[in-house]
Design a protein around this motif. Structure first.
Motif, PDB file in Angstrom:
ATOM      1  N   PRO A   1       0.805  -1.232   0.000  1.00 31.38           N
ATOM      2  CA  PRO A   1       0.000   0.000   0.000  1.00 31.38           C
ATOM      3  C   PRO A   1       0.836   1.280   0.000  1.00 31.38           C
ATOM      4  CG  PRO A   1      -0.873  -1.573   1.569  1.00 31.38           C
ATOM      5  CD  PRO A   1       0.442  -2.110   1.120  1.00 31.38           C
ATOM      6  N   GLN A   2       2.055   1.231   0.535  1.00 34.62           N
ATOM      7  CA  GLN A   2       2.907   2.412   0.549  1.00 34.62           C
ATOM      8  C   GLN A   2       3.469   2.741  -0.834  1.00 34.62           C
ATOM      9  OE1 GLN A   2       5.826   2.556   3.747  1.00 34.62           O
ATOM     10  NE2 GLN A   2       4.703   0.989   4.902  1.00 34.62           N
TER      11      GLN A   2
ATOM     12  N   VAL B   1       8.976  -4.521   7.916  1.00 33.04           N
ATOM     13  CA  VAL B   1       8.117  -3.478   7.358  1.00 33.04           C
ATOM     14  C   VAL B   1       8.415  -2.139   8.022  1.00 33.04           C
ATOM     15  CG1 VAL B   1       5.719  -2.705   7.171  1.00 33.04           C
ATOM     16  CG2 VAL B   1       6.299  -5.089   6.697  1.00 33.04           C
ATOM     17  N   TRP B   2       8.637  -2.164   9.319  1.00 35.78           N
ATOM     18  CA  TRP B   2       8.976  -0.938  10.045  1.00 35.78           C
ATOM     19  C   TRP B   2      10.319  -0.381   9.572  1.00 35.78           C
ATOM     20  CZ3 TRP B   2      10.668  -0.654  15.858  1.00 35.78           C
ATOM     21  CH2 TRP B   2      10.665   0.684  16.274  1.00 35.78           C
ATOM     22  N   ALA B   3      11.293  -1.276   9.363  1.00 38.03           N
ATOM     23  CA  ALA B   3      12.626  -0.820   8.963  1.00 38.03           C
ATOM     24  C   ALA B   3      12.662  -0.319   7.514  1.00 38.03           C
ATOM     25  CB  ALA B   3      13.634  -1.957   9.141  1.00 38.03           C
ATOM     26  N   LEU B   4      11.888  -0.952   6.637  1.00 35.98           N
ATOM     27  CA  LEU B   4      11.952  -0.624   5.212  1.00 35.98           C
ATOM     28  C   LEU B   4      10.922   0.399   4.771  1.00 35.98           C
ATOM     29  CD1 LEU B   4      12.400  -4.260   3.828  1.00 35.98           C
ATOM     30  CD2 LEU B   4      14.173  -2.526   4.070  1.00 35.98           C
TER      31      LEU B   4
ATOM     32  N   HIS C   1       6.014   3.963   7.598  1.00 26.91           N
ATOM     33  CA  HIS C   1       5.071   4.079   8.701  1.00 26.91           C
ATOM     34  C   HIS C   1       5.786   4.032  10.047  1.00 26.91           C
ATOM     35  CE1 HIS C   1       1.608   2.526   5.955  1.00 26.91           C
ATOM     36  NE2 HIS C   1       1.833   3.808   5.802  1.00 26.91           N
ATOM     37  N   ASP C   2       5.120   4.628  11.041  1.00 22.72           N
ATOM     38  CA  ASP C   2       5.678   4.611  12.387  1.00 22.72           C
ATOM     39  C   ASP C   2       5.367   3.282  13.072  1.00 22.72           C
ATOM     40  OD1 ASP C   2       2.991   4.753  13.069  1.00 22.72           O
ATOM     41  OD2 ASP C   2       3.059   6.864  13.625  1.00 22.72           O
TER      42      ASP C   2
ATOM     43  N   LEU D   1       2.458  -1.838  14.189  1.00 16.88           N
ATOM     44  CA  LEU D   1       1.826  -2.697  15.195  1.00 16.88           C
ATOM     45  C   LEU D   1       0.411  -3.074  14.751  1.00 16.88           C
ATOM     46  CD1 LEU D   1       1.652  -4.055  18.005  1.00 16.88           C
ATOM     47  CD2 LEU D   1       0.892  -1.822  18.899  1.00 16.88           C
ATOM     48  N   SER D   2      -0.327  -2.111  14.204  1.00 17.15           N
ATOM     49  CA  SER D   2      -1.674  -2.403  13.710  1.00 17.15           C
ATOM     50  C   SER D   2      -1.630  -3.426  12.588  1.00 17.15           C
ATOM     51  CB  SER D   2      -2.342  -1.115  13.213  1.00 17.15           C
ATOM     52  OG  SER D   2      -2.616  -0.240  14.283  1.00 17.15           O
TER      53      SER D   2
END
Length: 212
Positions: A52-53, A89-92, A95-96, A101-102
């Motif tokens: 989605p990003q 996903v957080w590293a690449l 999003h925060d 987490l969601s």
């Protein structure tokens, strides 16, 4: 209420699930054929969650993959693998931590857990047949698990944040069938050519002739 309440709800769902999964020592399952699908999931699934990003604004196509992962690895191993996927996903991604987490909870833990429960119901009430496994667990079970997770997320957001449902449930239902199609197809392929990659499959259970 604001997004902080939703954050604490998601944390309350995520941490006990992770602790319960790790308590079963799922890494022991990696000393065999499940190492290959585990590494494949860690390499491929983050890009589905990041999709989605990369799409134009307003075009939200989201695939979960959690139901297929639960069928391949079993719930105890799927949960920490999904946690590692979320960390990637957080590293690449952009999003925060709260947004990731969601994703971990509603794209990963909840559909994987619902798929586990649906599989237990099928094992309890329906005969052991390859068609029941591929169609019931792989296809229909995935659609119900992914849509159920989306429904629970929408209800939680409406209750805690005050978000409107609008047409969200229709979109959730339609997107769930994308996951269902892919999971059902891969289940059928793996049952035929690589059953050792399905921790929830058993030749003895599904292929043995019924006893008199």
């Amino acid at each position: 209420m604001d997004g902080e309440a939703l954050f604490w709800l998601e944390l309350a769902l995520a941490l006990p699930a992770l602790v319960a999964a790790l308590a079963l020592k799922p890494w022991r399952m990696l000393h065999g054929p499940l190492l290959t699908p585990t590494l494949a999931a860690l390499a491929l699934l983050p890009w589905f969650w990041l999709l989605p990003q990369q799409l134009p604004q307003g075009l939200q196509v989201q695939l979960s993959g959690a139901s297929l992962l639960a069928l391949m690895l079993g719930w105890p191993l799927a949960v920490p693998v999904l946690a590692l996927v979320a960390l990637q996903v957080w590293a690449l991604g952009l999003h925060d931590a709260q947004t990731v987490l969601s994703q971990w909870v509603w794209l990963g833990l909840v559909p994987a857990t619902l798929a586990l429960g649906w599989g237990a119901l099928l094992r309890r009430w329906l005969p052991a047949h390859p068609f029941i496994y591929t169609l019931g667990r792989g296809f229909i079970g995935t659609a119900l698990a992914v849509f159920g997770a989306g429904l629970l997320q929408e209800l939680a957001q409406r209750w805690l944040v005050g978000a409107s449902l609008d047409d969200a449930l229709v979109a959730r239902w339609l997107m769930a069938w994308g996951d269902a199609f892919l999971t059902g197809m891969f289940c059928a392929i793996f049952v035929a050519f690589a059953p050792q990659w399905l921790a929830t499959w058993s030749d003895q259970r599904y292929l043995s002739p019924p006893s008199d």
